[in-house]
Design a protein around this motif. Sequence first.
Motif, PDB file in Angstrom:
ATOM      1  N   HIS A 143      43.506  39.454  38.699  1.00  7.33           N
ATOM      2  CA  HIS A 143      42.610  40.091  39.670  1.00  7.33           C
ATOM      3  C   HIS A 143      41.823  41.239  39.037  1.00  7.33           C
ATOM      4  CE1 HIS A 143      43.780  38.082  43.433  1.00  7.33           C
ATOM      5  NE2 HIS A 143      45.005  38.035  42.941  1.00  7.33           N
ATOM      6  N   GLU A 197      44.714  44.030  44.727  1.00  2.03           N
ATOM      7  CA  GLU A 197      44.240  42.693  44.387  1.00  2.03           C
ATOM      8  C   GLU A 197      43.130  42.205  45.319  1.00  2.03           C
ATOM      9  OE1 GLU A 197      47.488  39.976  44.046  1.00  2.03           O
ATOM     10  OE2 GLU A 197      48.460  41.111  42.428  1.00  2.03           O
ATOM     11  N   THR A 214      49.052  35.917  45.837  1.00  2.39           N
ATOM     12  CA  THR A 214      47.938  34.983  45.778  1.00  2.39           C
ATOM     13  C   THR A 214      48.252  33.796  44.890  1.00  2.39           C
ATOM     14  OG1 THR A 214      46.969  36.277  43.962  1.00  2.39           O
ATOM     15  CG2 THR A 214      46.178  36.743  46.205  1.00  2.39           C
TER      16      THR A 214
END
Length: 274
Positions: free
Chosen positions: A125, A88, A37
Motif C-alpha cells: 500500500h 492502508e 486487504t
Amino acid sequence: MRISTTIFLTDETITPVRLAGELEERGFGGLYLPEHTHIPVERTTPYPAGGVLPPEYGRVLDPFVALGQAAAVTSQLGLGTGITLVAEHDPIDLAKQIATLDHLSGGRFTLGVGFGWNREEAADHGVEWTTRRELTRDRMALMRALWAPEPTPYKGEFGSVRASYAYPKPVSGPRTLVGGAAGPKLFAHIADYADGWLPIGGRGLTQSLPVLREAWESAGRDPEQLQVVPYAVLPSPGKLAHYEELGVEEVVLQLPPAGESEVLRALDEFGQYL
C-alpha cells in the motif's frame, strides 16, 4: 456490561446477514469485523500469535461491505471494525465510507483503528513501516476535517484536503477506539484523537489502565469519557467479572471463523454472559 462479538467473516463462514440477525435477536451488543486487504505469499513478518498464519487472514471479507449488510437487517446492533488499517486507505475515500455507514445505520458505527503487524501488506500500500503511526494520526485528522460541520481545510505532514462539501456526516462522531499493546506511544495516540482503547485479549489491564488514565487526563481529556473495550476475548465468568470491577462497560468476545452451525453453538455458549 455490554457483550459484543468479533469474527473473521470469510467466503467460507456464516454470512454477515445471518450472523447479524442472530446477534440482535439474542441480545448481543455489537459485531466488530477485522480487516486485511491481502496477505502476500512471500512473507517475512511472523504471525504475532506464533506458528502458522491461519488461513482466514487471507480470506477475510471487506469489513465495510459486510457491516453494510449487517446494518440493513438490524436496527439496534452496534457495528464496528476491529480494526481498520487506516494507513492502508486513501483518507478521503475512507472518510466517505465511514460517514456513509454511520449515517445509514443511524449512528451505530465504531471505528477501531490499528497500525498493523504485516509489513509486506503495508508495503504493497506504499506505507513506510517506521512512520505508519504518524501517518495514521495524520489521516485521522484529515478525516475529522471532512466530518466537521462546516467546510474545513487540513494540511498535515502526509496529506491535505481543501475545505470541502463532504456529506453525509457521521451521526455519532464516530466513536473511535485504538487497538494495540500498552505503551506510551499508543496511549498518546488514544489521548490525542480517540475515545478509548481496544486492547486485544484484555490482559494486564490492572497495571495498564492507571497509566492510560494518566496520559488521558494529562492531555486534558475528561476522565469520565475514557472507554476501554477488551477485544477478541475468550470469556470466562471470572474474567468478565474482573473487567466489570475495572469499570469496563463493553467486552468483545471472539467467535470461531466457521460455518453457521458452529458459530450458532458458540453464541449459545456465550448466552450465559448476557
